[in-house]
Scaffold this motif. Structure first.
Motif, PDB file in Angstrom:
ATOM      1  N   PRO A 136       0.713  -1.385  -0.162  1.00 41.89           N
ATOM      2  CA  PRO A 136       0.128  -0.107  -0.036  1.00 41.89           C
ATOM      3  C   PRO A 136       1.005   1.219  -0.133  1.00 41.89           C
ATOM      4  O   PRO A 136       1.933   1.328   0.670  1.00 41.89           O
ATOM      5  CB  PRO A 136      -0.893   0.060   1.054  1.00 41.89           C
ATOM      6  N   GLN A 137       0.362   2.259  -0.682  1.00 40.27           N
ATOM      7  CA  GLN A 137       1.088   3.812  -0.559  1.00 40.27           C
ATOM      8  C   GLN A 137       1.281   3.833   1.015  1.00 40.27           C
ATOM      9  O   GLN A 137       0.401   3.495   1.920  1.00 40.27           O
ATOM     10  CB  GLN A 137       0.008   4.418  -1.121  1.00 40.27           C
ATOM     11  N   ALA A 138       2.233   4.629   1.301  1.00 47.44           N
ATOM     12  CA  ALA A 138       3.076   4.788   2.678  1.00 47.44           C
ATOM     13  C   ALA A 138       1.863   5.505   3.573  1.00 47.44           C
ATOM     14  O   ALA A 138       1.745   4.988   4.476  1.00 47.44           O
ATOM     15  CB  ALA A 138       4.254   5.937   2.567  1.00 47.44           C
ATOM     16  N   ASP A 139       1.133   6.453   3.172  1.00 47.88           N
ATOM     17  CA  ASP A 139       0.092   7.244   3.982  1.00 47.88           C
ATOM     18  C   ASP A 139      -0.993   6.151   4.545  1.00 47.88           C
ATOM     19  O   ASP A 139      -1.734   6.044   5.292  1.00 47.88           O
ATOM     20  CB  ASP A 139      -0.425   8.349   3.386  1.00 47.88           C
ATOM     21  N   ALA A 140      -1.441   5.285   3.129  1.00 45.68           N
ATOM     22  CA  ALA A 140      -2.215   4.524   3.531  1.00 45.68           C
ATOM     23  C   ALA A 140      -2.004   3.173   4.302  1.00 45.68           C
ATOM     24  O   ALA A 140      -2.729   2.686   5.272  1.00 45.68           O
ATOM     25  CB  ALA A 140      -2.996   3.782   2.065  1.00 45.68           C
ATOM     26  N   ALA A 141      -0.791   2.665   4.343  1.00 44.35           N
ATOM     27  CA  ALA A 141      -0.126   1.741   4.886  1.00 44.35           C
ATOM     28  C   ALA A 141      -0.318   2.266   6.562  1.00 44.35           C
ATOM     29  O   ALA A 141      -0.573   1.678   7.450  1.00 44.35           O
ATOM     30  CB  ALA A 141       1.164   1.557   4.596  1.00 44.35           C
ATOM     31  N   ASP A 142       0.186   3.525   6.642  1.00 51.72           N
ATOM     32  CA  ASP A 142       0.348   4.105   8.291  1.00 51.72           C
ATOM     33  C   ASP A 142      -1.165   4.081   8.629  1.00 51.72           C
ATOM     34  O   ASP A 142      -1.358   3.727   9.658  1.00 51.72           O
ATOM     35  CB  ASP A 142       0.838   5.378   8.069  1.00 51.72           C
ATOM     36  N   ALA A 143      -2.106   4.304   7.910  1.00 50.23           N
ATOM     37  CA  ALA A 143      -3.579   4.494   8.416  1.00 50.23           C
ATOM     38  C   ALA A 143      -3.920   2.900   8.657  1.00 50.23           C
ATOM     39  O   ALA A 143      -4.614   2.875   9.842  1.00 50.23           O
ATOM     40  CB  ALA A 143      -4.503   5.038   7.183  1.00 50.23           C
ATOM     41  N   LEU A 144      -3.529   2.012   7.920  1.00 52.17           N
ATOM     42  CA  LEU A 144      -4.126   0.661   7.952  1.00 52.17           C
ATOM     43  C   LEU A 144      -3.199   0.237   9.354  1.00 52.17           C
ATOM     44  O   LEU A 144      -3.746  -0.417  10.354  1.00 52.17           O
ATOM     45  CB  LEU A 144      -3.439  -0.106   6.921  1.00 52.17           C
ATOM     46  N   ALA A 145      -1.960   0.577   9.752  1.00 49.22           N
ATOM     47  CA  ALA A 145      -1.187   0.482  10.824  1.00 49.22           C
ATOM     48  C   ALA A 145      -2.134   1.003  12.025  1.00 49.22           C
ATOM     49  O   ALA A 145      -1.912   0.233  13.172  1.00 49.22           O
ATOM     50  CB  ALA A 145      -0.013   0.945  10.729  1.00 49.22           C
ATOM     51  N   ALA A 146      -2.447   2.036  11.574  1.00 43.20           N
ATOM     52  CA  ALA A 146      -3.290   2.552  13.010  1.00 43.20           C
ATOM     53  C   ALA A 146      -4.605   1.723  13.453  1.00 43.20           C
ATOM     54  O   ALA A 146      -4.723   1.625  14.627  1.00 43.20           O
ATOM     55  CB  ALA A 146      -3.628   4.094  12.739  1.00 43.20           C
ATOM     56  N   ALA A 147      -5.046   1.329  12.383  1.00 43.22           N
ATOM     57  CA  ALA A 147      -6.287   0.522  12.427  1.00 43.22           C
ATOM     58  C   ALA A 147      -6.052  -0.901  13.308  1.00 43.22           C
ATOM     59  O   ALA A 147      -6.542  -1.488  14.118  1.00 43.22           O
ATOM     60  CB  ALA A 147      -6.967   0.324  11.160  1.00 43.22           C
ATOM     61  N   ILE A 148      -4.900  -1.441  13.078  1.00 47.10           N
ATOM     62  CA  ILE A 148      -4.231  -2.867  13.505  1.00 47.10           C
ATOM     63  C   ILE A 148      -3.688  -2.465  14.858  1.00 47.10           C
ATOM     64  O   ILE A 148      -4.471  -3.402  15.767  1.00 47.10           O
ATOM     65  CB  ILE A 148      -2.883  -3.024  12.583  1.00 47.10           C
ATOM     66  N   CYS A 149      -3.304  -1.361  15.155  1.00 44.44           N
ATOM     67  CA  CYS A 149      -2.812  -1.105  16.322  1.00 44.44           C
ATOM     68  C   CYS A 149      -4.231  -0.750  17.320  1.00 44.44           C
ATOM     69  O   CYS A 149      -4.107  -1.564  18.153  1.00 44.44           O
ATOM     70  CB  CYS A 149      -2.068   0.416  16.547  1.00 44.44           C
ATOM     71  N   HIS A 150      -5.060  -0.216  16.813  1.00 44.12           N
ATOM     72  CA  HIS A 150      -6.362  -0.240  17.761  1.00 44.12           C
ATOM     73  C   HIS A 150      -7.094  -1.680  17.677  1.00 44.12           C
ATOM     74  O   HIS A 150      -7.729  -1.902  18.950  1.00 44.12           O
ATOM     75  CB  HIS A 150      -7.434   0.814  16.843  1.00 44.12           C
ATOM     76  N   ALA A 151      -6.951  -2.442  16.644  1.00 44.02           N
ATOM     77  CA  ALA A 151      -7.484  -3.577  16.696  1.00 44.02           C
ATOM     78  C   ALA A 151      -6.841  -4.563  17.704  1.00 44.02           C
ATOM     79  O   ALA A 151      -7.267  -5.057  18.797  1.00 44.02           O
ATOM     80  CB  ALA A 151      -7.623  -4.592  15.600  1.00 44.02           C
TER      81      ALA A 151
END
Length: 181
Positions: A136-151
């Motif tokens: 994923p594009q870097a900003d999208a990957a960071d957003a996915l990472a935030a969602a994973i962190c929350h999960a």
């Protein structure tokens, strides 16, 4: 099962990522960037708000995670980032989503296992954790990472709440004194 949106705020590019959590299993749903493509800050903020609003209405996430602002070297950059973050959060709470906030270090620690990981490491771990074939594009990957962190964080908190409610009674101990009844 819950649907989680993660937001990586930026004044020019705001990343978003949506995952589904079913117990301990995570599944990719969508990710991308909201591009503001204008020089005027009020117009950028409007586009961020509208973009987040549209994405949330389309996917219907039940939980949200947003990366906290770090102190940048340039005060003007930090102010713009804070405004972008505020527009995204306003869109989320306007749609009655509770917003969890995590530092970049917390997100990287949760996803990579190292709080000072670089963007490429985050991208690679997001790919691995969500079984993606394309980076994923870097900003999208960071957003996915935030969602994973929350999960991970909210899953742990749910487990702790259950264990705490059962723990004292299951072991025959008082929660307050640690002594057997």
């Amino acid at each position: 099962m819950s649907l989680i949106i993660g937001i990586d705020p930026g004044s020019r590019l705001t990343g978003y990522g949506i995952i589904e959590r079913d117990g301990s299993k995570l599944r990719f749903v969508d990710a991308g960037t909201i591009r503001t493509e204008t020089t005027e800050i009020p117009e950028r903020l409007k586009r961020i708000f509208a973009g987040v609003d549209r994405i949330v209405k389309f996917h219907g996430p039940t939980e949200a995670a947003v990366e906290q602002v770090f102190m940048a070297q340039n005060p003007d950059s930090a102010l713009k980032l804070g405004q972008a973050r505020g527009a995204a959060i306003a869109a989320l709470v306007n749609l009655d989503l509770k917003v969890a906030e995590y530092t970049a270090r917390q997100i990287k620690q949760s996803v990579v296992g190292y709080g000072a990981a670089d963007k490429e490491q985050v991208q690679m771990m997001v790919m691995k954790l969500l079984d993606l074939s394309i980076r994923p594009q870097a900003d999208a990957a960071d957003a996915l990472a935030a969602a994973i962190c929350h999960a991970h964080a909210s899953g742990s908190m749910s487990k702790l709440a259950v264990l705490n409610s059962l723990g004292g009674m299951a072991r025959g101990r008082s929660r307050y004194s640690g002594r057997r009844r």
